[in-house]
Scaffold this motif. Structure first.
Motif, PDB file in Angstrom:
ATOM      1  N   GLY A 411       0.814  -1.206   0.000  1.00  0.00           N
ATOM      2  CA  GLY A 411       0.000   0.000   0.000  1.00  0.00           C
ATOM      3  C   GLY A 411       0.849   1.256   0.000  1.00  0.00           C
ATOM      4  O   GLY A 411       0.587   2.203  -0.748  1.00  0.00           O
ATOM      5  N   VAL A 412       1.875   1.257   0.861  1.00  0.00           N
ATOM      6  CA  VAL A 412       2.795   2.393   0.896  1.00  0.00           C
ATOM      7  C   VAL A 412       3.477   2.553  -0.457  1.00  0.00           C
ATOM      8  O   VAL A 412       3.635   3.673  -0.971  1.00  0.00           O
ATOM      9  CB  VAL A 412       3.832   2.208   2.019  1.00  0.00           C
ATOM     10  CG1 VAL A 412       4.921   3.271   1.924  1.00  0.00           C
ATOM     11  CG2 VAL A 412       3.151   2.262   3.378  1.00  0.00           C
ATOM     12  N   ALA A 413       3.901   1.419  -1.047  1.00  0.00           N
ATOM     13  CA  ALA A 413       4.641   1.474  -2.311  1.00  0.00           C
ATOM     14  C   ALA A 413       3.753   1.940  -3.460  1.00  0.00           C
ATOM     15  O   ALA A 413       4.093   2.895  -4.175  1.00  0.00           O
ATOM     16  CB  ALA A 413       5.231   0.102  -2.625  1.00  0.00           C
ATOM     17  N   VAL A 414       2.623   1.287  -3.646  1.00  0.00           N
ATOM     18  CA  VAL A 414       1.798   1.548  -4.829  1.00  0.00           C
ATOM     19  C   VAL A 414       1.045   2.870  -4.701  1.00  0.00           C
ATOM     20  O   VAL A 414       1.164   3.760  -5.558  1.00  0.00           O
ATOM     21  CB  VAL A 414       0.821   0.380  -5.063  1.00  0.00           C
ATOM     22  CG1 VAL A 414      -0.085   0.680  -6.245  1.00  0.00           C
ATOM     23  CG2 VAL A 414       1.594  -0.913  -5.306  1.00  0.00           C
ATOM     24  N   LEU A 415       0.267   3.026  -3.632  1.00  0.00           N
ATOM     25  CA  LEU A 415      -0.520   4.250  -3.491  1.00  0.00           C
ATOM     26  C   LEU A 415       0.367   5.453  -3.174  1.00  0.00           C
ATOM     27  O   LEU A 415       0.113   6.567  -3.650  1.00  0.00           O
ATOM     28  CB  LEU A 415      -1.585   4.070  -2.409  1.00  0.00           C
ATOM     29  CG  LEU A 415      -2.641   2.997  -2.697  1.00  0.00           C
ATOM     30  CD1 LEU A 415      -3.671   2.945  -1.581  1.00  0.00           C
ATOM     31  CD2 LEU A 415      -3.323   3.248  -4.029  1.00  0.00           C
ATOM     32  N   GLY A 416       1.419   5.226  -2.372  1.00  0.00           N
ATOM     33  CA  GLY A 416       2.348   6.312  -2.089  1.00  0.00           C
ATOM     34  C   GLY A 416       3.052   6.793  -3.347  1.00  0.00           C
ATOM     35  O   GLY A 416       3.226   8.000  -3.567  1.00  0.00           O
ATOM     36  N   SER A 417       3.469   5.855  -4.194  1.00  0.00           N
ATOM     37  CA  SER A 417       4.143   6.226  -5.442  1.00  0.00           C
ATOM     38  C   SER A 417       3.187   6.944  -6.397  1.00  0.00           C
ATOM     39  O   SER A 417       3.579   7.895  -7.088  1.00  0.00           O
ATOM     40  CB  SER A 417       4.717   4.975  -6.116  1.00  0.00           C
ATOM     41  OG  SER A 417       5.702   4.379  -5.300  1.00  0.00           O
ATOM     42  N   LEU A 418       1.932   6.490  -6.442  1.00  0.00           N
ATOM     43  CA  LEU A 418       0.949   7.143  -7.298  1.00  0.00           C
ATOM     44  C   LEU A 418       0.718   8.586  -6.853  1.00  0.00           C
ATOM     45  O   LEU A 418       0.698   9.512  -7.673  1.00  0.00           O
ATOM     46  CB  LEU A 418      -0.363   6.359  -7.264  1.00  0.00           C
ATOM     47  CG  LEU A 418      -1.543   6.974  -8.033  1.00  0.00           C
ATOM     48  CD1 LEU A 418      -1.202   7.124  -9.510  1.00  0.00           C
ATOM     49  CD2 LEU A 418      -2.796   6.119  -7.849  1.00  0.00           C
ATOM     50  N   ALA A 419       0.562   8.782  -5.536  1.00  0.00           N
ATOM     51  CA  ALA A 419       0.353  10.139  -5.024  1.00  0.00           C
ATOM     52  C   ALA A 419       1.569  11.021  -5.292  1.00  0.00           C
ATOM     53  O   ALA A 419       1.431  12.202  -5.647  1.00  0.00           O
ATOM     54  CB  ALA A 419       0.065  10.083  -3.523  1.00  0.00           C
ATOM     55  N   THR A 420       2.759  10.448  -5.140  1.00  0.00           N
ATOM     56  CA  THR A 420       3.985  11.211  -5.398  1.00  0.00           C
ATOM     57  C   THR A 420       4.095  11.591  -6.865  1.00  0.00           C
ATOM     58  O   THR A 420       4.521  12.709  -7.203  1.00  0.00           O
ATOM     59  CB  THR A 420       5.218  10.389  -4.974  1.00  0.00           C
ATOM     60  OG1 THR A 420       5.131  10.101  -3.575  1.00  0.00           O
ATOM     61  CG2 THR A 420       6.498  11.141  -5.253  1.00  0.00           C
ATOM     62  N   ALA A 421       3.728  10.683  -7.758  1.00  0.00           N
ATOM     63  CA  ALA A 421       3.788  10.977  -9.197  1.00  0.00           C
ATOM     64  C   ALA A 421       2.865  12.133  -9.561  1.00  0.00           C
ATOM     65  O   ALA A 421       3.237  13.023 -10.339  1.00  0.00           O
ATOM     66  CB  ALA A 421       3.426   9.725  -9.992  1.00  0.00           C
ATOM     67  N   VAL A 422       1.659  12.146  -8.987  1.00  0.00           N
ATOM     68  CA  VAL A 422       0.731  13.245  -9.253  1.00  0.00           C
ATOM     69  C   VAL A 422       1.285  14.549  -8.698  1.00  0.00           C
ATOM     70  O   VAL A 422       1.226  15.605  -9.345  1.00  0.00           O
ATOM     71  CB  VAL A 422      -0.656  12.935  -8.643  1.00  0.00           C
ATOM     72  CG1 VAL A 422      -1.585  14.141  -8.760  1.00  0.00           C
ATOM     73  CG2 VAL A 422      -1.272  11.724  -9.328  1.00  0.00           C
ATOM     74  N   TYR A 423       1.848  14.481  -7.486  1.00  0.00           N
ATOM     75  CA  TYR A 423       2.433  15.678  -6.873  1.00  0.00           C
ATOM     76  C   TYR A 423       3.538  16.262  -7.762  1.00  0.00           C
ATOM     77  O   TYR A 423       3.564  17.471  -8.034  1.00  0.00           O
ATOM     78  CB  TYR A 423       2.991  15.329  -5.497  1.00  0.00           C
ATOM     79  CG  TYR A 423       3.837  16.435  -4.890  1.00  0.00           C
ATOM     80  CD1 TYR A 423       3.239  17.498  -4.223  1.00  0.00           C
ATOM     81  CD2 TYR A 423       5.226  16.415  -5.001  1.00  0.00           C
ATOM     82  CE1 TYR A 423       4.009  18.525  -3.679  1.00  0.00           C
ATOM     83  CE2 TYR A 423       6.007  17.437  -4.465  1.00  0.00           C
ATOM     84  CZ  TYR A 423       5.394  18.476  -3.808  1.00  0.00           C
ATOM     85  OH  TYR A 423       6.148  19.496  -3.284  1.00  0.00           O
TER      86      TYR A 423
END
Length: 535
Positions: A411-423
């Protein structure tokens, strides 16, 4: 599920449950409390960037890697014995961590804490399955156990903040010492011993293969979260998969395996594990993003942010305690599906959070997410443990914990990475001209970097960064909502054959053969007598 006709638990068993809850709370607290202490210890120990990552990650790596091994070891040498050994080791190593004089020593201590912590979770859960043979009482006890871990996570910022206001950074580790002392004194009195009959030799090559499978996968997931889907993350994950195949092939050919792969033939066992894995992915990602949102967007200090996490933790507590009670009248699959549907609504609310005024909506949404977590943690774990024979409870408990650890990390990897990419995408568009490249790089990498470099940026720019981070969280929560809604439908379908707790239902197809319950233990004792005795 079949009806259990044995007698109910008494005062000794419920007192033992309170003792078992203590190390579970401690492990949950240890997950979050170090985040607060990191700035203070970094100032004193001066770790490099790599060392700082290992201070944070060594514990999680080792606890995930050794869960399966320790669960099976407890089945063989005695679950209470392993719990007491682990508690003593956890307390002693916590003292070492508290007074570490270098970053290297603290990394070693954190790794040792991970190994000791791996003895505690499967031991406590497996002992609960021995102490509460009645299905209804066992489900309620597992609900209490599941809640204890989240309670510790919620208390981490509050307790840690209070300690750091008065003491040095090492004080957060010393919380383990009184817990270890209480457990060592009370366990022989309130907790029965149990060891599996006909254990056979311990599979040391299997231990090596399990570590070679789990550790690279966990490492790959963490690198994915930090650096994106690059070469090192993919190579590590591929290595782990190769060793996982070798591990499973070896276990399938052993008479006394480290992990009995025949357990996966039980559809309830496999389905419950899948629900735990996928369900924890959304929780892990949202937990990370909500924590950042409270501190970096809302501007709350850690202690106050921890207090705002209290209402969601209360909802999780109510779900973990209440869902086994509801499942006495409503099939568990329906209960899990309904609470996951409420979690979906929670993710939708989180997807609507605004950077300027989203605190109340965030707490309500995360509360609904935690409501689903409480139900799947309690009922999913109970289904996993209940589907396994008594002598395999330690191994089944370890599998339950392993998939939950992996789900949180994913969850940290996938959703965290997705949120970071949008940021990063949105912040690039808002980056003002003339900013030094080194400042732009830090500010454009994450919201934490933007906050740290705000004084070197134009007025009002930090508001753009907060809006970009909120957009990233919104996007990640939409993905979590879709996946959780699908999981809700799947739960209702794949768990439809599971009857109400304490009732009768058709035996699931493909169930592994029942072992001989009259088999004698390794020392000639009857296993049932061993489980009910004091040692």
């Amino acid at each position: 599920m079949r009806t259990t006709t044995v007698g109910g638990a008494g005062a000794r068993e419920w007192g033992g449950l309170a003792v078992l809850a203590l190390p579970t709370v401690l492990l949950g607290l240890d997950v979050t409390v170090l985040y607060l202490a990191l700035p203070s210890l970094a100032e004193e120990l001066r770790p490099s960037g790599t060392q700082e990552l290992w201070i944070m990650d060594a514990y999680g790596f080792l606890i995930a890697g050794f869960l399966l091994t320790m669960g099976t070891l407890g089945d063989r040498i005695g679950r209470r014995r392993l719990l007491m050994i682990g508690a003593a080791a956890f307390g002693a190593v916590s003292v070492l961590a508290a007074w570490s004089t270098s970053a290297e020593l603290l990394i070693v201590a954190r790794a040792a804490l991970g190994i000791a912590g791996a003895t505690l979770m499967p031991s406590t859960l497996a002992l609960i399955s021995n102490m509460f043979a009645d299905q209804r009482q066992r489900s309620l006890a597992i609900g209490v156990w599941a809640t204890s871990f989240a309670l510790g996570m919620a208390l981490g910022p509050v307790v840690g903040g209070a300690l750091l206001d008065h003491f040095w950074w090492g004080s957060v580790f010393l919380l383990a010492v009184p817990v270890a002392i209480v457990l060592l004194v009370a366990a022989p009195v309130l907790i029965p011993e149990y060891r599996a009959p006909r254990s056979g030799p311990f599979d040391l090559p299997g231990v090596a293969l399990s570590l070679a499978a789990i550790l690279p996968v966990v490492y790959g997931v963490k690198r994915f979260a930090e650096d994106g889907p690059g070469g090192p993350a993919l190579v590590a994950a591929a290595i782990g998969v190769v060793f996982a195949v070798l591990f499973v092939r070896r276990q399938a050919g052993l008479a006394n395996p480290l992990l009995d792969v025949r357990l996966f033939a039980d559809r309830t066992f496999s389905a419950a594990l899948s629900v735990l894995l996928v369900g924890l992915v959304g929780v892990g990602g949202s937990m990370l993003l909500i924590t950042q949102q409270l501190q970096f967007v809302e501007g709350l200090p850690p202690v106050e942010a921890g207090l705002w996490m209290g209402p969601p933790a209360l909802l999780m507590f109510l779900a973990a305690i209440g869902s086994p009670l509801v499942a006495r009248r409503v099939p568990p699959g329906i209960v899990v599906a309904a609470t996951l549907a409420l979690s979906t609504a929670g993710y939708v609310l989180l997807a609507l959070v605004d950077a300027s005024d989203g605190l109340a909506l965030m707490v309500i949404g995360f509360g609904l997410v935690y409501l689903g977590l409480g139900a799947i943690a309690a009922l999913g774990t109970d289904l996993v443990v209940g589907a396994a024979p008594a002598e395999k409870a330690g191994s089944a408990s370890a599998m339950s914990e392993t998939v939950q650890e992996l789900g949180l990390a994913l969850g940290v990897a996938v959703l965290g990475s997705l949120a970071t990419a949008v940021y990063r995408d949105r912040i690039d568009d808002a980056m003002p001209a003339g900013v030094p490249s080194e400042v732009a790089e830090v500010a454009g990498d994450s919201l934490a970097g933007a906050v740290s470099s705000a004084q070197r940026m134009p007025d009002g720019w930090l508001d753009h960064a907060r809006e970009a981070a909120t957009s990233g969280m919104n996007t990640a929560m939409i993905v979590a909502a879709v996946c959780t809604l699908l999981l809700s439908f799947v739960s209702a379908v794949v768990l439809r054959r599971v009857g109400v707790i304490g009732g009768t239902a058709p035996e699931p197809e493909g169930r592994a053969p029942e072992p001989d319950r009259n088999a004698r233990g390794a020392d000639g004792d009857d296993p049932a007598e061993t489980a009910l005795s004091g040692g």
